[in-house]
Design an enzyme around this catalytic site. Sequence first.
Site, PDB file in Angstrom:
ATOM      1  N   LYS A 272      30.236  74.052  -8.758  1.00 27.42           N
ATOM      2  CA  LYS A 272      30.199  72.606  -8.967  1.00 27.42           C
ATOM      3  C   LYS A 272      31.138  72.216 -10.103  1.00 27.42           C
ATOM      4  CE  LYS A 272      25.383  71.810  -7.605  1.00 27.42           C
ATOM      5  NZ  LYS A 272      25.689  70.893  -6.484  1.00 27.42           N
ATOM      6  N   ARG A 351      18.945  74.909   1.491  1.00 25.08           N
ATOM      7  CA  ARG A 351      18.522  75.148   2.875  1.00 25.08           C
ATOM      8  C   ARG A 351      18.351  76.642   3.143  1.00 25.08           C
ATOM      9  NH1 ARG A 351      23.715  71.871   4.834  1.00 25.08           N
ATOM     10  NH2 ARG A 351      23.140  70.848   2.889  1.00 25.08           N
TER      11      ARG A 351
HETATM   12  N1  BES Z   1      21.208  70.699  -5.481  1.00 27.45           N
HETATM   13  C1  BES Z   1      22.271  70.166  -4.722  1.00 27.45           C
HETATM   14  C2  BES Z   1      22.030  68.749  -4.273  1.00 27.45           C
HETATM   15  C3  BES Z   1      21.955  67.707  -5.345  1.00 27.45           C
HETATM   16  C4  BES Z   1      23.071  66.957  -5.637  1.00 27.45           C
HETATM   17  C5  BES Z   1      20.766  67.424  -5.963  1.00 27.45           C
HETATM   18  C6  BES Z   1      22.989  65.963  -6.593  1.00 27.45           C
HETATM   19  C7  BES Z   1      20.698  66.440  -6.931  1.00 27.45           C
HETATM   20  C8  BES Z   1      21.805  65.703  -7.225  1.00 27.45           C
HETATM   21  C9  BES Z   1      22.489  71.015  -3.478  1.00 27.45           C
HETATM   22  O1  BES Z   1      22.186  72.348  -3.598  1.00 27.45           O
HETATM   23  C10 BES Z   1      23.932  70.904  -3.136  1.00 27.45           C
HETATM   24  O2  BES Z   1      24.725  71.333  -3.921  1.00 27.45           O
HETATM   25  N2  BES Z   1      24.241  70.337  -1.994  1.00 27.45           N
HETATM   26  C11 BES Z   1      25.600  70.176  -1.601  1.00 27.45           C
HETATM   27  C12 BES Z   1      25.664  70.422  -0.120  1.00 27.45           C
HETATM   28  C13 BES Z   1      27.077  70.538   0.391  1.00 27.45           C
HETATM   29  C14 BES Z   1      27.749  71.777  -0.147  1.00 27.45           C
HETATM   30  C15 BES Z   1      27.034  70.569   1.888  1.00 27.45           C
HETATM   31  C16 BES Z   1      26.036  68.768  -1.939  1.00 27.45           C
HETATM   32  O3  BES Z   1      25.234  67.832  -1.838  1.00 27.45           O
HETATM   33  O4  BES Z   1      27.178  68.605  -2.352  1.00 27.45           O
HETATM   34 MN    MN Z   2      23.798  73.462  -4.373  1.00 26.29          MN
END
Ligand code: BES
Ligand code: MN
Length: 498
Positions: A272, A351
Amino acid sequence: MKIRHVQVAAGSRGEVVYVLAVDGTAADAGPQLQAALAAAKATGDLKPTFRSVAVFHQGPKAACQRLAVAGLGKAEALDAEKLRRIAAVVQAHAAELGVTTFSLLVPSAILAKVGAHAAGAAIAEGLHLGAYRYEPPRQQAAKPAKAQQAQVAAVGFASKDEQAFAAGLEFGGIGAVATVFARDLENMAANLCTPSTLAKAAKKLAGGRLRVKVLDTAQCEKLGMGSFLGVARGSTEPPKFLVLEYRVPGAKQNVCVVGKGLTFDTGGISIKPAAKMDEMRYDMCGAGAVLGLFHALQHGGLGERKPKSNIIGLIAATENCVGPDAQKPGDVVTAMDGHTIEVLNTDAEGRLVLADAICYGKKFYRPAQIVDLATLTGAVVVALGHEVAGIMGNDQKLCDALIAAGKQADEPLWQLPLWDCHKEQMKSKFADLANINGGQHGNGSIAGGAFLSYFAGDTPWVHLDIAGTAYGGLAKDYYKSGAAGTAVRTLLHWVRSL
Ligand code: BES
Ligand code: MN
Ligand code: ZN
Protein backbone atom coordinates in the site's frame (compact mmCIF):
# COMPACT_ATOMS: atom_id res chain seq x y z
CA MET A 1 -20.99 5.37 33.40
CA LYS A 2 -23.52 3.67 35.61
CA ILE A 3 -27.13 3.85 34.53
CA ARG A 4 -29.96 3.28 36.93
CA HIS A 5 -33.62 3.22 36.08
CA VAL A 6 -35.61 5.06 38.75
CA GLN A 7 -39.26 5.83 39.37
CA VAL A 8 -40.46 9.35 38.70
CA ALA A 9 -40.71 10.19 42.40
CA ALA A 10 -37.02 9.57 42.87
CA GLY A 11 -36.16 11.06 39.49
CA SER A 12 -35.23 14.58 40.42
CA ARG A 13 -32.19 13.69 42.50
CA GLY A 14 -28.58 14.23 41.66
CA GLU A 15 -26.59 17.34 41.11
CA VAL A 16 -28.34 18.26 37.89
CA VAL A 17 -31.72 17.20 36.58
CA TYR A 18 -31.85 17.10 32.81
CA VAL A 19 -35.24 17.15 31.16
CA LEU A 20 -35.58 16.18 27.50
CA ALA A 21 -37.78 18.68 25.73
CA VAL A 22 -39.76 17.94 22.58
CA ASP A 23 -41.14 20.95 20.71
CA GLY A 24 -39.53 23.02 23.45
CA THR A 25 -41.75 21.61 26.19
CA ALA A 26 -41.79 18.69 28.60
CA ALA A 27 -45.45 18.29 29.42
CA ASP A 28 -44.92 15.56 32.04
CA ALA A 29 -42.07 17.15 33.94
CA GLY A 30 -44.16 17.73 37.08
CA PRO A 31 -45.49 21.01 38.48
CA GLN A 32 -42.24 22.15 40.06
CA LEU A 33 -40.14 21.74 36.96
CA GLN A 34 -43.00 22.83 34.74
CA ALA A 35 -43.09 26.25 36.40
CA ALA A 36 -39.37 26.74 35.88
CA LEU A 37 -39.65 25.65 32.27
CA ALA A 38 -42.59 27.96 31.59
CA ALA A 39 -40.67 30.90 33.05
CA ALA A 40 -37.61 30.09 30.96
CA LYS A 41 -39.74 29.79 27.86
CA ALA A 42 -41.33 33.17 28.54
CA THR A 43 -37.93 34.90 28.72
CA GLY A 44 -36.81 33.11 25.58
CA ASP A 45 -33.99 31.34 27.42
CA LEU A 46 -35.40 27.94 26.68
CA LYS A 47 -34.37 27.04 23.16
CA PRO A 48 -36.33 24.28 21.46
CA THR A 49 -33.61 23.33 18.98
CA PHE A 50 -32.04 19.87 18.80
CA ARG A 51 -28.88 19.51 20.96
CA SER A 52 -29.32 22.85 22.76
CA VAL A 53 -28.82 22.62 26.52
CA ALA A 54 -29.83 25.35 28.97
CA VAL A 55 -29.13 25.29 32.71
CA PHE A 56 -31.38 27.05 35.22
CA HIS A 57 -30.23 27.47 38.79
CA GLN A 58 -33.04 26.79 41.21
CA GLY A 59 -31.61 28.28 44.37
CA PRO A 60 -30.17 26.50 47.39
CA LYS A 61 -33.56 25.43 48.82
CA ALA A 62 -34.83 23.67 45.74
CA ALA A 63 -34.94 19.85 45.54
CA CYS A 64 -32.59 20.04 42.60
CA GLN A 65 -30.19 22.94 42.43
CA ARG A 66 -29.70 22.87 38.72
CA LEU A 67 -32.37 22.13 36.20
CA ALA A 68 -31.19 21.63 32.64
CA VAL A 69 -33.22 21.27 29.52
CA ALA A 70 -31.87 19.35 26.55
CA GLY A 71 -33.66 20.02 23.28
CA LEU A 72 -34.79 17.20 21.02
CA GLY A 73 -36.18 19.57 18.41
CA LYS A 74 -39.50 19.00 16.72
CA ALA A 75 -41.77 16.09 17.62
CA GLU A 76 -42.31 15.08 14.01
CA ALA A 77 -38.56 14.70 13.44
CA LEU A 78 -37.94 12.74 16.62
CA ASP A 79 -36.41 9.29 16.28
CA ALA A 80 -34.15 6.86 18.17
CA GLU A 81 -31.01 8.32 16.60
CA LYS A 82 -31.85 11.79 17.96
CA LEU A 83 -32.41 10.25 21.37
CA ARG A 84 -29.07 8.44 21.21
CA ARG A 85 -27.40 11.71 20.32
CA ILE A 86 -29.12 13.82 22.97
CA ALA A 87 -28.18 11.30 25.66
CA ALA A 88 -24.55 11.67 24.58
CA VAL A 89 -24.94 15.47 24.61
CA VAL A 90 -26.27 15.28 28.18
CA GLN A 91 -23.41 12.99 29.22
CA ALA A 92 -20.84 15.40 27.80
CA HIS A 93 -22.59 18.38 29.39
CA ALA A 94 -22.56 16.76 32.82
CA ALA A 95 -18.91 15.80 32.41
CA GLU A 96 -18.06 19.38 31.45
CA LEU A 97 -19.84 20.67 34.57
CA GLY A 98 -17.86 18.13 36.56
CA VAL A 99 -20.95 16.55 38.14
CA THR A 100 -20.86 12.85 38.80
CA THR A 101 -24.52 12.18 39.48
CA PHE A 102 -27.34 13.44 37.34
CA SER A 103 -30.91 12.61 36.54
CA LEU A 104 -32.42 12.35 33.11
CA LEU A 105 -36.19 12.75 32.75
CA VAL A 106 -37.75 11.31 29.63
CA PRO A 107 -41.26 12.63 28.93
CA SER A 108 -44.01 10.51 27.42
CA ALA A 109 -44.09 12.27 24.04
CA ILE A 110 -40.83 10.46 23.31
CA LEU A 111 -42.32 7.06 23.97
CA ALA A 112 -45.23 7.75 21.68
CA LYS A 113 -42.87 8.45 18.81
CA VAL A 114 -39.94 6.07 19.35
CA GLY A 115 -41.38 3.18 21.39
CA ALA A 116 -40.54 2.53 25.03
CA HIS A 117 -37.96 -0.24 24.54
CA ALA A 118 -36.21 1.48 21.66
CA ALA A 119 -36.17 4.77 23.59
CA GLY A 120 -34.59 3.16 26.64
CA ALA A 121 -32.00 1.40 24.48
CA ALA A 122 -31.06 4.55 22.56
CA ILE A 123 -30.59 6.54 25.76
CA ALA A 124 -28.35 3.93 27.36
CA GLU A 125 -26.36 3.69 24.14
CA GLY A 126 -25.91 7.45 23.91
CA LEU A 127 -24.77 7.72 27.53
CA HIS A 128 -22.24 4.88 27.35
CA LEU A 129 -20.91 5.52 23.85
CA GLY A 130 -20.71 9.26 24.47
CA ALA A 131 -18.60 8.64 27.57
CA TYR A 132 -16.13 6.46 25.66
CA ARG A 133 -12.52 7.64 25.29
CA TYR A 134 -9.64 5.57 24.03
CA GLU A 135 -6.87 5.90 26.63
CA PRO A 136 -3.58 5.66 24.76
CA PRO A 137 -0.50 4.47 26.58
CA ARG A 138 1.37 7.56 27.83
CA GLN A 139 4.35 8.26 30.06
CA GLN A 140 1.95 10.08 32.31
CA ALA A 141 -1.21 8.01 32.37
CA ALA A 142 -4.27 10.23 31.94
CA LYS A 143 -6.36 10.78 35.03
CA PRO A 144 -9.32 8.44 34.65
CA ALA A 145 -12.53 10.31 33.90
CA LYS A 146 -14.79 10.67 36.93
CA ALA A 147 -17.25 7.81 37.08
CA GLN A 148 -20.67 9.16 36.25
CA GLN A 149 -23.97 7.91 37.49
CA ALA A 150 -27.13 8.62 35.54
CA GLN A 151 -30.55 8.05 37.04
CA VAL A 152 -32.96 7.76 34.18
CA ALA A 153 -36.68 8.16 34.77
CA ALA A 154 -39.56 7.89 32.37
CA VAL A 155 -42.18 10.51 33.23
CA GLY A 156 -45.85 10.28 32.35
CA PHE A 157 -45.47 6.71 31.03
CA ALA A 158 -47.99 3.91 31.49
CA SER A 159 -46.56 1.25 33.80
CA LYS A 160 -46.19 -1.42 31.11
CA ASP A 161 -44.29 1.06 28.99
CA GLU A 162 -42.15 1.90 31.96
CA GLN A 163 -41.17 -1.78 32.17
CA ALA A 164 -40.31 -1.88 28.49
CA PHE A 165 -38.35 1.34 28.91
CA ALA A 166 -36.35 -0.16 31.79
CA ALA A 167 -35.70 -3.32 29.75
CA GLY A 168 -34.58 -1.13 26.84
CA LEU A 169 -32.15 0.73 29.08
CA GLU A 170 -30.63 -2.56 30.14
CA PHE A 171 -30.45 -3.97 26.62
CA GLY A 172 -28.97 -0.75 25.23
CA GLY A 173 -26.41 -0.73 28.01
CA ILE A 174 -25.26 -4.27 27.18
CA GLY A 175 -24.87 -3.50 23.47
CA ALA A 176 -23.10 -0.22 24.14
CA VAL A 177 -20.62 -1.64 26.66
CA ALA A 178 -19.86 -4.42 24.15
CA THR A 179 -19.31 -1.76 21.47
CA VAL A 180 -16.90 0.04 23.80
CA PHE A 181 -15.06 -3.26 24.33
CA ALA A 182 -14.74 -3.61 20.54
CA ARG A 183 -13.63 0.03 20.13
CA ASP A 184 -10.82 -0.46 22.64
CA LEU A 185 -9.36 -3.42 20.72
CA GLU A 186 -9.87 -1.67 17.39
CA ASN A 187 -8.14 1.56 18.42
CA MET A 188 -5.00 -0.11 19.73
CA ALA A 189 -1.84 0.24 17.65
CA ALA A 190 -1.07 -2.84 15.58
CA ASN A 191 1.97 -3.77 17.69
CA LEU A 192 -0.22 -3.64 20.80
CA CYS A 193 -3.15 -5.55 19.32
CA THR A 194 -1.79 -8.62 17.53
CA PRO A 195 -3.59 -11.85 16.63
CA SER A 196 -2.43 -13.17 20.03
CA THR A 197 -4.04 -10.15 21.72
CA LEU A 198 -7.35 -10.96 20.01
CA ALA A 199 -6.98 -14.59 21.09
CA LYS A 200 -6.40 -13.53 24.69
CA ALA A 201 -9.37 -11.19 24.61
CA ALA A 202 -11.57 -14.00 23.29
CA LYS A 203 -10.33 -16.46 25.91
CA LYS A 204 -11.01 -13.94 28.64
CA LEU A 205 -14.65 -13.87 27.53
CA ALA A 206 -15.03 -17.66 27.83
CA GLY A 207 -17.09 -19.34 30.53
CA GLY A 208 -20.67 -20.50 31.10
CA ARG A 209 -22.29 -21.04 27.74
CA LEU A 210 -19.26 -19.77 25.82
CA ARG A 211 -16.38 -22.03 24.83
CA VAL A 212 -13.37 -20.51 23.15
CA LYS A 213 -10.78 -22.40 21.14
CA VAL A 214 -7.67 -20.93 19.52
CA LEU A 215 -5.92 -22.74 16.68
CA ASP A 216 -2.25 -22.09 15.96
CA THR A 217 -0.34 -22.30 12.67
CA ALA A 218 0.29 -26.07 12.90
CA GLN A 219 -3.37 -26.82 13.57
CA CYS A 220 -4.47 -24.60 10.68
CA GLU A 221 -1.93 -26.31 8.45
CA LYS A 222 -3.34 -29.71 9.35
CA LEU A 223 -6.80 -28.48 8.41
CA GLY A 224 -5.54 -27.36 5.02
CA MET A 225 -6.07 -23.64 5.51
CA GLY A 226 -3.64 -22.72 2.73
CA SER A 227 -5.49 -19.53 1.86
CA PHE A 228 -5.37 -18.13 5.41
CA LEU A 229 -1.78 -19.24 6.02
CA GLY A 230 -0.62 -17.84 2.70
CA VAL A 231 -1.45 -14.38 4.03
CA ALA A 232 0.22 -15.07 7.39
CA ARG A 233 3.55 -16.10 5.77
CA GLY A 234 4.71 -12.53 5.39
CA SER A 235 4.72 -11.85 9.12
CA THR A 236 6.69 -13.14 12.09
CA GLU A 237 3.65 -12.48 14.28
CA PRO A 238 1.94 -15.89 14.65
CA PRO A 239 -1.57 -16.09 13.16
CA LYS A 240 -4.47 -17.31 15.30
CA PHE A 241 -7.77 -18.83 14.29
CA LEU A 242 -10.41 -18.17 16.93
CA VAL A 243 -13.50 -20.29 17.47
CA LEU A 244 -16.18 -19.04 19.86
CA GLU A 245 -19.11 -21.37 20.54
CA TYR A 246 -22.08 -19.88 22.36
CA ARG A 247 -24.52 -22.69 23.19
CA VAL A 248 -28.17 -21.69 23.41
CA PRO A 249 -30.19 -24.23 25.46
CA GLY A 250 -32.51 -26.22 23.21
CA ALA A 251 -31.00 -24.93 19.99
CA LYS A 252 -30.68 -27.58 17.26
CA GLN A 253 -28.80 -25.64 14.62
CA ASN A 254 -25.88 -23.27 14.29
CA VAL A 255 -25.22 -19.91 12.76
CA CYS A 256 -21.69 -18.69 12.05
CA VAL A 257 -20.55 -15.10 12.44
CA VAL A 258 -17.20 -14.67 10.72
CA GLY A 259 -14.82 -11.74 11.21
CA LYS A 260 -11.79 -10.53 9.26
CA GLY A 261 -9.06 -10.09 11.83
CA LEU A 262 -6.17 -8.41 10.01
CA THR A 263 -4.44 -6.70 12.92
CA PHE A 264 -2.38 -4.88 10.29
CA ASP A 265 -2.54 -4.80 6.52
CA THR A 266 0.53 -3.42 4.72
CA GLY A 267 -0.85 -4.83 1.49
CA GLY A 268 1.94 -7.42 1.41
CA ILE A 269 4.20 -7.45 -1.66
CA SER A 270 1.44 -5.54 -3.52
CA ILE A 271 2.25 -2.90 -0.93
CA LYS A 272 0.00 0.00 0.00
CA PRO A 273 1.03 3.65 -0.30
CA ALA A 274 2.59 5.12 2.87
CA ALA A 275 -0.03 7.80 3.48
CA LYS A 276 -2.51 6.76 6.16
CA MET A 277 -1.18 3.24 6.24
CA ASP A 278 -1.41 3.43 10.05
CA GLU A 279 -5.19 3.24 9.58
CA MET A 280 -4.77 -0.39 8.61
CA ARG A 281 -4.79 -1.13 12.36
CA TYR A 282 -8.55 -1.00 11.83
CA ASP A 283 -8.42 -3.93 9.44
CA MET A 284 -9.53 -6.18 12.32
CA CYS A 285 -12.85 -4.39 12.84
CA GLY A 286 -14.80 -7.38 11.50
CA ALA A 287 -13.18 -9.38 14.28
CA GLY A 288 -13.96 -6.51 16.65
CA ALA A 289 -17.65 -6.75 15.75
CA VAL A 290 -17.67 -10.52 16.35
CA LEU A 291 -15.86 -10.22 19.70
CA GLY A 292 -18.22 -7.40 20.68
CA LEU A 293 -21.20 -9.62 19.92
CA PHE A 294 -19.88 -12.35 22.20
CA HIS A 295 -19.15 -9.79 24.91
CA ALA A 296 -22.81 -8.79 24.72
CA LEU A 297 -23.98 -12.44 24.75
CA GLN A 298 -21.86 -13.12 27.82
CA HIS A 299 -23.39 -10.12 29.59
CA GLY A 300 -27.02 -11.04 29.08
CA GLY A 301 -27.55 -9.62 25.60
CA LEU A 302 -30.19 -12.22 24.75
CA GLY A 303 -32.32 -11.25 27.76
CA GLU A 304 -35.27 -13.62 27.89
CA ARG A 305 -34.89 -14.62 24.26
CA LYS A 306 -34.01 -18.14 23.22
CA PRO A 307 -32.81 -18.15 19.62
CA LYS A 308 -33.17 -21.44 17.78
CA SER A 309 -29.48 -21.43 16.88
CA ASN A 310 -26.21 -21.72 18.68
CA ILE A 311 -23.98 -18.82 17.78
CA ILE A 312 -20.53 -19.63 16.48
CA GLY A 313 -17.93 -16.90 16.09
CA LEU A 314 -14.99 -17.51 13.74
CA ILE A 315 -12.09 -15.09 13.46
CA ALA A 316 -9.12 -15.48 11.14
CA ALA A 317 -6.47 -13.26 12.72
CA THR A 318 -3.13 -12.39 11.15
CA GLU A 319 -0.98 -9.56 9.86
CA ASN A 320 -0.41 -9.01 6.15
CA CYS A 321 3.27 -8.08 5.91
CA VAL A 322 6.28 -8.24 3.60
CA GLY A 323 8.71 -10.61 5.34
CA PRO A 324 11.08 -12.74 3.24
CA ASP A 325 8.54 -15.57 3.12
CA ALA A 326 5.66 -13.35 2.05
CA GLN A 327 3.50 -14.72 -0.74
CA LYS A 328 3.99 -13.15 -4.14
CA PRO A 329 1.56 -11.96 -6.78
CA GLY A 330 0.68 -14.96 -8.91
CA ASP A 331 1.25 -17.52 -6.17
CA VAL A 332 -1.38 -20.25 -6.07
CA VAL A 333 -2.75 -21.43 -2.71
CA THR A 334 -5.31 -24.08 -1.81
CA ALA A 335 -8.19 -23.35 0.54
CA MET A 336 -9.56 -25.83 3.05
CA ASP A 337 -12.35 -26.96 0.69
CA GLY A 338 -9.90 -27.67 -2.16
CA HIS A 339 -10.49 -24.52 -4.22
CA THR A 340 -7.22 -23.31 -5.68
CA ILE A 341 -6.67 -19.56 -5.69
CA GLU A 342 -4.33 -17.42 -7.73
CA VAL A 343 -3.21 -14.55 -5.48
CA LEU A 344 -3.01 -11.87 -8.15
CA ASN A 345 -2.87 -9.09 -5.58
CA THR A 346 -1.56 -9.76 -2.08
CA ASP A 347 -3.50 -6.72 -0.83
CA ALA A 348 -6.80 -8.52 -1.48
CA GLU A 349 -5.99 -10.63 1.58
CA GLY A 350 -9.22 -10.25 3.56
CA ARG A 351 -11.14 -12.55 1.24
CA LEU A 352 -8.30 -15.09 1.46
CA VAL A 353 -8.52 -15.39 5.24
CA LEU A 354 -12.33 -15.31 5.21
CA ALA A 355 -12.45 -18.11 2.62
CA ASP A 356 -10.86 -20.59 5.02
CA ALA A 357 -12.95 -19.30 7.95
CA ILE A 358 -16.12 -19.94 5.96
CA CYS A 359 -14.84 -23.42 4.99
CA TYR A 360 -14.08 -24.16 8.65
CA GLY A 361 -17.57 -23.07 9.69
CA LYS A 362 -19.22 -25.22 7.03
CA LYS A 363 -17.12 -28.29 7.81
CA PHE A 364 -17.49 -28.31 11.59
CA TYR A 365 -20.85 -26.62 12.20
CA ARG A 366 -22.98 -27.15 9.06
CA PRO A 367 -24.49 -23.74 9.75
CA ALA A 368 -28.02 -22.77 8.75
CA GLN A 369 -26.68 -19.28 8.05
CA ILE A 370 -23.34 -17.51 7.75
CA VAL A 371 -22.72 -13.79 8.22
CA ASP A 372 -19.27 -12.40 7.58
CA LEU A 373 -18.03 -8.94 8.46
CA ALA A 374 -14.92 -7.41 6.95
CA THR A 375 -13.14 -4.17 6.21
CA LEU A 376 -12.79 -5.68 2.77
CA THR A 377 -12.54 -2.99 0.14
CA GLY A 378 -11.64 0.66 -0.30
CA ALA A 379 -14.19 0.56 -3.11
CA VAL A 380 -17.07 0.35 -0.65
CA VAL A 381 -15.99 3.72 0.76
CA VAL A 382 -16.13 5.16 -2.76
CA ALA A 383 -19.56 3.65 -3.35
CA LEU A 384 -21.25 4.26 0.02
CA GLY A 385 -19.00 6.48 2.16
CA HIS A 386 -18.54 6.18 5.89
CA GLU A 387 -22.17 6.24 7.08
CA VAL A 388 -23.50 3.16 5.31
CA ALA A 389 -22.03 -0.33 5.07
CA GLY A 390 -22.42 -2.59 2.05
CA ILE A 391 -24.21 -5.91 2.21
CA MET A 392 -24.52 -8.67 -0.37
CA GLY A 393 -25.04 -12.39 -0.38
CA ASN A 394 -26.83 -15.42 -1.77
CA ASP A 395 -30.01 -15.33 0.32
CA GLN A 396 -32.46 -12.43 0.22
CA LYS A 397 -34.20 -13.40 3.48
CA LEU A 398 -30.95 -13.33 5.40
CA CYS A 399 -30.00 -10.09 3.70
CA ASP A 400 -33.32 -8.55 4.72
CA ALA A 401 -32.90 -9.78 8.30
CA LEU A 402 -29.52 -8.06 8.61
CA ILE A 403 -30.81 -4.89 6.98
CA ALA A 404 -33.70 -4.86 9.49
CA ALA A 405 -31.26 -5.38 12.39
CA GLY A 406 -29.12 -2.54 11.06
CA LYS A 407 -32.21 -0.30 10.99
CA GLN A 408 -32.95 -1.08 14.62
CA ALA A 409 -29.37 -0.24 15.57
CA ASP A 410 -29.24 2.84 13.31
CA GLU A 411 -26.28 1.28 11.53
CA PRO A 412 -27.59 1.36 7.98
CA LEU A 413 -26.76 -1.32 5.42
CA TRP A 414 -27.23 -0.95 1.68
CA GLN A 415 -27.46 -3.99 -0.53
CA LEU A 416 -25.25 -4.38 -3.58
CA PRO A 417 -26.04 -6.91 -6.31
CA LEU A 418 -24.12 -10.16 -6.48
CA TRP A 419 -24.93 -11.93 -9.69
CA ASP A 420 -23.54 -14.73 -11.83
CA CYS A 421 -21.78 -12.21 -14.07
CA HIS A 422 -19.85 -11.01 -11.03
CA LYS A 423 -18.91 -14.55 -10.02
CA GLU A 424 -17.71 -15.20 -13.55
CA GLN A 425 -15.16 -12.39 -13.16
CA MET A 426 -13.37 -14.30 -10.40
CA LYS A 427 -12.29 -17.29 -12.50
CA SER A 428 -8.59 -17.71 -13.17
CA LYS A 429 -6.47 -19.22 -15.94
CA PHE A 430 -3.94 -20.50 -13.42
CA ALA A 431 -6.27 -21.78 -10.67
CA ASP A 432 -9.98 -22.19 -9.89
CA LEU A 433 -10.30 -18.62 -8.72
CA ALA A 434 -8.34 -15.38 -8.70
CA ASN A 435 -8.52 -13.15 -5.64
CA ILE A 436 -9.25 -10.04 -7.72
CA ASN A 437 -11.28 -9.31 -10.82
CA GLY A 438 -9.69 -7.47 -13.69
CA GLY A 439 -9.52 -3.70 -13.17
CA GLN A 440 -11.54 -3.22 -16.36
CA HIS A 441 -14.63 -4.63 -14.62
CA GLY A 442 -14.84 -2.08 -11.81
CA ASN A 443 -17.26 -3.33 -9.10
CA GLY A 444 -14.43 -3.81 -6.58
CA SER A 445 -16.63 -4.43 -3.53
CA ILE A 446 -18.90 -6.86 -5.33
CA ALA A 447 -15.83 -8.75 -6.56
CA GLY A 448 -14.87 -9.38 -2.92
CA GLY A 449 -18.33 -10.76 -2.24
CA ALA A 450 -18.31 -12.76 -5.48
CA PHE A 451 -15.06 -14.44 -4.46
CA LEU A 452 -16.48 -15.39 -1.05
CA SER A 453 -19.69 -16.74 -2.59
CA TYR A 454 -17.73 -19.71 -3.99
CA PHE A 455 -16.88 -20.76 -0.44
CA ALA A 456 -20.36 -20.18 0.98
CA GLY A 457 -21.79 -22.37 -1.81
CA ASP A 458 -25.41 -23.28 -1.06
CA THR A 459 -25.33 -22.19 2.56
CA PRO A 460 -27.37 -19.02 3.12
CA TRP A 461 -24.72 -16.36 3.56
CA VAL A 462 -24.28 -12.60 3.63
CA HIS A 463 -21.18 -10.46 3.59
CA LEU A 464 -21.01 -7.04 5.24
CA ASP A 465 -18.29 -4.76 3.89
CA ILE A 466 -17.63 -2.41 6.81
CA ALA A 467 -14.47 -0.73 5.47
CA GLY A 468 -16.31 2.61 5.45
CA THR A 469 -18.22 2.42 8.71
CA ALA A 470 -15.47 0.91 10.87
CA TYR A 471 -13.77 4.28 11.30
CA GLY A 472 -13.67 7.78 9.87
CA GLY A 473 -17.39 8.50 10.02
CA LEU A 474 -19.05 11.81 10.81
CA ALA A 475 -18.66 12.82 14.46
CA LYS A 476 -22.08 12.47 16.04
CA ASP A 477 -21.97 12.89 19.84
CA TYR A 478 -21.89 9.16 20.58
CA TYR A 479 -19.03 8.67 18.13
CA LYS A 480 -16.14 11.11 17.94
CA SER A 481 -13.27 9.64 15.97
CA GLY A 482 -11.21 6.50 15.52
CA ALA A 483 -12.87 3.11 15.70
CA ALA A 484 -16.66 3.07 15.78
CA GLY A 485 -17.19 -0.42 17.17
CA THR A 486 -19.38 -0.80 14.13
CA ALA A 487 -21.94 -3.62 13.73
CA VAL A 488 -21.79 -4.97 17.29
CA ARG A 489 -25.28 -3.64 18.00
CA THR A 490 -26.57 -4.75 14.58
CA LEU A 491 -25.35 -8.30 15.21
CA LEU A 492 -26.94 -8.33 18.66
CA HIS A 493 -30.31 -7.29 17.21
CA TRP A 494 -29.95 -9.98 14.56
CA VAL A 495 -29.12 -12.90 16.88
CA ARG A 496 -32.02 -11.92 19.13
CA SER A 497 -34.32 -12.36 16.12
CA LEU A 498 -33.15 -15.89 15.31
N1 BES B 1 -8.09 -3.68 4.21
C1 BES B 1 -8.23 -3.30 2.85
C2 BES B 1 -9.51 -2.55 2.58
C3 BES B 1 -9.66 -1.21 3.22
C4 BES B 1 -9.36 -0.08 2.49
C5 BES B 1 -10.18 -1.09 4.48
C6 BES B 1 -9.54 1.16 3.07
C7 BES B 1 -10.34 0.16 5.05
C8 BES B 1 -10.04 1.28 4.34
C9 BES B 1 -8.22 -4.54 1.97
O1 BES B 1 -7.47 -5.60 2.43
C10 BES B 1 -7.66 -4.12 0.66
O2 BES B 1 -6.53 -3.74 0.63
N2 BES B 1 -8.45 -4.20 -0.39
C11 BES B 1 -8.00 -3.80 -1.68
C12 BES B 1 -8.59 -4.77 -2.67
C13 BES B 1 -7.99 -4.62 -4.04
C14 BES B 1 -6.54 -5.03 -4.05
C15 BES B 1 -8.78 -5.47 -4.99
C16 BES B 1 -8.48 -2.39 -1.94
O3 BES B 1 -9.59 -2.02 -1.51
O4 BES B 1 -7.73 -1.63 -2.54
MN1 MN C 1 -5.45 -5.44 1.86
ZN1 ZN D 1 -7.20 -5.72 4.47
